[in-house]
Design a protein around this motif. Structure first.
Motif, PDB file in Angstrom:
ATOM      1  N   TYR A 188       0.843  -1.201   0.000  1.00  0.00           N
ATOM      2  CA  TYR A 188       0.000   0.000   0.000  1.00  0.00           C
ATOM      3  C   TYR A 188       0.874   1.245   0.000  1.00  0.00           C
ATOM      4  O   TYR A 188       0.721   2.139  -0.833  1.00  0.00           O
ATOM      5  CB  TYR A 188      -0.909  -0.024   1.231  1.00  0.00           C
ATOM      6  CG  TYR A 188      -1.616   1.286   1.543  1.00  0.00           C
ATOM      7  CD1 TYR A 188      -2.750   1.670   0.843  1.00  0.00           C
ATOM      8  CD2 TYR A 188      -1.146   2.133   2.543  1.00  0.00           C
ATOM      9  CE1 TYR A 188      -3.400   2.862   1.132  1.00  0.00           C
ATOM     10  CE2 TYR A 188      -1.795   3.316   2.840  1.00  0.00           C
ATOM     11  CZ  TYR A 188      -2.917   3.681   2.136  1.00  0.00           C
ATOM     12  OH  TYR A 188      -3.559   4.866   2.419  1.00  0.00           O
ATOM     13  N   GLY A 189       1.821   1.299   0.929  1.00  0.00           N
ATOM     14  CA  GLY A 189       2.736   2.438   0.980  1.00  0.00           C
ATOM     15  C   GLY A 189       3.584   2.544  -0.274  1.00  0.00           C
ATOM     16  O   GLY A 189       3.819   3.635  -0.792  1.00  0.00           O
ATOM     17  N   ALA A 190       4.040   1.406  -0.782  1.00  0.00           N
ATOM     18  CA  ALA A 190       4.865   1.416  -1.991  1.00  0.00           C
ATOM     19  C   ALA A 190       4.092   1.954  -3.189  1.00  0.00           C
ATOM     20  O   ALA A 190       4.615   2.739  -3.985  1.00  0.00           O
ATOM     21  CB  ALA A 190       5.373   0.003  -2.277  1.00  0.00           C
ATOM     22  N   PRO A 223       6.136   5.444  -6.941  1.00  0.00           N
ATOM     23  CA  PRO A 223       6.080   5.963  -8.317  1.00  0.00           C
ATOM     24  C   PRO A 223       6.454   7.437  -8.432  1.00  0.00           C
ATOM     25  O   PRO A 223       6.941   7.880  -9.479  1.00  0.00           O
ATOM     26  CB  PRO A 223       4.607   5.736  -8.713  1.00  0.00           C
ATOM     27  CG  PRO A 223       4.184   4.568  -7.891  1.00  0.00           C
ATOM     28  CD  PRO A 223       4.873   4.765  -6.566  1.00  0.00           C
ATOM     29  N   ALA A 224       6.230   8.222  -7.386  1.00  0.00           N
ATOM     30  CA  ALA A 224       6.623   9.635  -7.418  1.00  0.00           C
ATOM     31  C   ALA A 224       7.997   9.849  -6.793  1.00  0.00           C
ATOM     32  O   ALA A 224       8.759  10.713  -7.225  1.00  0.00           O
ATOM     33  CB  ALA A 224       5.586  10.482  -6.682  1.00  0.00           C
ATOM     34  N   LEU A 225       8.332   9.059  -5.759  1.00  0.00           N
ATOM     35  CA  LEU A 225       9.589   9.263  -5.044  1.00  0.00           C
ATOM     36  C   LEU A 225      10.802   8.863  -5.869  1.00  0.00           C
ATOM     37  O   LEU A 225      11.818   9.571  -5.875  1.00  0.00           O
ATOM     38  CB  LEU A 225       9.566   8.475  -3.733  1.00  0.00           C
ATOM     39  CG  LEU A 225      10.832   8.563  -2.867  1.00  0.00           C
ATOM     40  CD1 LEU A 225      11.094   9.993  -2.432  1.00  0.00           C
ATOM     41  CD2 LEU A 225      10.729   7.626  -1.664  1.00  0.00           C
ATOM     42  N   LEU A 267      11.993  11.381  -8.456  1.00  0.00           N
ATOM     43  CA  LEU A 267      12.536  12.557  -7.777  1.00  0.00           C
ATOM     44  C   LEU A 267      13.957  12.283  -7.290  1.00  0.00           C
ATOM     45  O   LEU A 267      14.854  13.129  -7.463  1.00  0.00           O
ATOM     46  CB  LEU A 267      11.630  12.923  -6.606  1.00  0.00           C
ATOM     47  CG  LEU A 267      12.005  14.171  -5.793  1.00  0.00           C
ATOM     48  CD1 LEU A 267      10.745  14.859  -5.272  1.00  0.00           C
ATOM     49  CD2 LEU A 267      12.920  13.832  -4.625  1.00  0.00           C
ATOM     50  N   ILE A 268      14.176  11.122  -6.707  1.00  0.00           N
ATOM     51  CA  ILE A 268      15.517  10.793  -6.222  1.00  0.00           C
ATOM     52  C   ILE A 268      16.493  10.644  -7.369  1.00  0.00           C
ATOM     53  O   ILE A 268      17.633  11.133  -7.305  1.00  0.00           O
ATOM     54  CB  ILE A 268      15.459   9.511  -5.362  1.00  0.00           C
ATOM     55  CG1 ILE A 268      14.803   9.823  -4.013  1.00  0.00           C
ATOM     56  CG2 ILE A 268      16.851   8.920  -5.158  1.00  0.00           C
ATOM     57  CD1 ILE A 268      14.685   8.652  -3.096  1.00  0.00           C
ATOM     58  N   ARG A 269      16.070  10.015  -8.444  1.00  0.00           N
ATOM     59  CA  ARG A 269      16.986   9.864  -9.584  1.00  0.00           C
ATOM     60  C   ARG A 269      17.368  11.220 -10.168  1.00  0.00           C
ATOM     61  O   ARG A 269      18.492  11.393 -10.666  1.00  0.00           O
ATOM     62  CB  ARG A 269      16.330   8.994 -10.679  1.00  0.00           C
ATOM     63  CG  ARG A 269      16.006   7.571 -10.288  1.00  0.00           C
ATOM     64  CD  ARG A 269      17.213   6.836  -9.737  1.00  0.00           C
ATOM     65  NE  ARG A 269      18.332   6.903 -10.664  1.00  0.00           N
ATOM     66  CZ  ARG A 269      19.606   6.888 -10.286  1.00  0.00           C
ATOM     67  NH1 ARG A 269      19.910   6.856  -9.003  1.00  0.00           N
ATOM     68  NH2 ARG A 269      20.565   6.928 -11.192  1.00  0.00           N
ATOM     69  N   LYS A 302       7.134  13.737   2.643  1.00  0.00           N
ATOM     70  CA  LYS A 302       5.992  14.475   3.178  1.00  0.00           C
ATOM     71  C   LYS A 302       5.370  15.372   2.115  1.00  0.00           C
ATOM     72  O   LYS A 302       4.145  15.437   1.961  1.00  0.00           O
ATOM     73  CB  LYS A 302       6.432  15.314   4.383  1.00  0.00           C
ATOM     74  CG  LYS A 302       5.258  15.936   5.154  1.00  0.00           C
ATOM     75  CD  LYS A 302       5.751  16.627   6.394  1.00  0.00           C
ATOM     76  CE  LYS A 302       4.580  17.168   7.216  1.00  0.00           C
ATOM     77  NZ  LYS A 302       3.789  16.079   7.828  1.00  0.00           N
ATOM     78  N   ASP A 303       6.221  16.054   1.344  1.00  0.00           N
ATOM     79  CA  ASP A 303       5.708  16.936   0.289  1.00  0.00           C
ATOM     80  C   ASP A 303       4.989  16.146  -0.814  1.00  0.00           C
ATOM     81  O   ASP A 303       3.950  16.567  -1.319  1.00  0.00           O
ATOM     82  CB  ASP A 303       6.842  17.761  -0.319  1.00  0.00           C
ATOM     83  CG  ASP A 303       7.396  18.801   0.641  1.00  0.00           C
ATOM     84  OD1 ASP A 303       6.715  19.104   1.638  1.00  0.00           O
ATOM     85  OD2 ASP A 303       8.509  19.296   0.401  1.00  0.00           O
ATOM     86  N   LEU A 304       5.550  14.991  -1.183  1.00  0.00           N
ATOM     87  CA  LEU A 304       4.938  14.186  -2.238  1.00  0.00           C
ATOM     88  C   LEU A 304       3.564  13.679  -1.850  1.00  0.00           C
ATOM     89  O   LEU A 304       2.618  13.713  -2.646  1.00  0.00           O
ATOM     90  CB  LEU A 304       5.835  12.996  -2.565  1.00  0.00           C
ATOM     91  CG  LEU A 304       7.111  13.272  -3.355  1.00  0.00           C
ATOM     92  CD1 LEU A 304       7.956  12.017  -3.452  1.00  0.00           C
ATOM     93  CD2 LEU A 304       6.790  13.803  -4.751  1.00  0.00           C
TER      94      LEU A 304
END
Length: 233
Positions: free
Chosen positions: A39-41, A46-48, A51-53, A228-230
């Motif tokens: 659920y968390g994944a 998909p958005a995190l 952003l990290i890359r 948190k922002d995402l």
């Protein structure tokens, strides 16, 4: 072996103390260990990951899944940097950040509703139900709400996968009462219908937790802030 997690953490903190002042995600080399259910994944990764890359290409993620009790214990032991889920009674050493409030909804096959938009309590209780839980003896928020009314439902399917559960309902008489954000955006295309539960189920806060020893870690602070922002967007 017993002190290895604490030793690795202490060495990491030493590196941050000896490093030049300031934090640059673009040059940070770090592996973060995250604990979450699918659920968390589904909500977060998909958005995190893009952003990290884009912003922190040398930061790596290792994701694991366990019960909320095990995830909290792993955060306490330093085996996990951040864990996500619902943690009702966290240890005093853990920091808890509420990311959003989640509510429940019901999902049923459209054909099984025979043209109705939902169902009353009597119909709900006569239907077989599916439950998402790591263990069959887990007490869910849904069953706790029913027990408070002196009621009980029949569970004919218990499975640990949030993401696949909605796909198992169409073409059956099953009812799935689940967190609303995991439900399909176009249920009618899958022969499904979403409706409000016929009784009150308290919402729950989806949280991220970390150990207080991570409070001053700038990379950890950055990752927590991005997540948190995402999820607030």
């Amino acid at each position: 072996m017993e002190i290895a997690p604490q030793l690795a953490e202490a060495l990491g903190r030493m590196r941050h103390l000896l490093a030049p002042a300031g934090f640059d995600p673009g040059t940070e080399r770090r592996t973060f260990r995250l604990g979450m259910s699918d659920y968390g994944a589904a909500l977060m990764l998909p958005a995190l990951l893009p952003l990290i890359r884009a912003q922190a290409p040398h930061v790596d993620l290792v994701v694991s899944q366990a019960s909320r009790e095990v995830m909290a214990a792993e955060v306490m032991d330093g085996e996990t940097d951040l864990a996500f889920g619902v943690f009702p009674d966290p240890d005093r050493a853990l920091r808890v950040d509420r990311l959003f409030e989640e509510r429940f909804a019901c999902l049923a096959g459209a054909e099984s509703l025979a043209g109705r938009q939902g169902m009353d309590m009597a119909t709900y209780l006569t239907r077989p139900h599916a439950l998402v839980a790591l263990r069959a003896d887990s007490e869910s928020e849904v069953d706790s709400a029913l027990a408070a009314l002196g009621l009980k439902r029949r569970l004919c399917l218990v499975l640990p996968h949030w993401s696949v559960a909605p796909d198992l309902i169409a073409g059956t008489d099953l009812v799935l009462t689940i967190a609303r954000r995991i439900l399909p955006s176009r249920p009618e295309e899958k022969g499904l219908r979403i409706f409000t539960p016929p009784f009150d189920i308290p919402p729950f806060g989806f949280q991220q937790i970390w150990h207080r020893r991570r409070d001053g870690d700038p990379a950890h602070q950055w990752l927590r802030g991005q997540i948190k922002d995402l999820l607030a967007a």
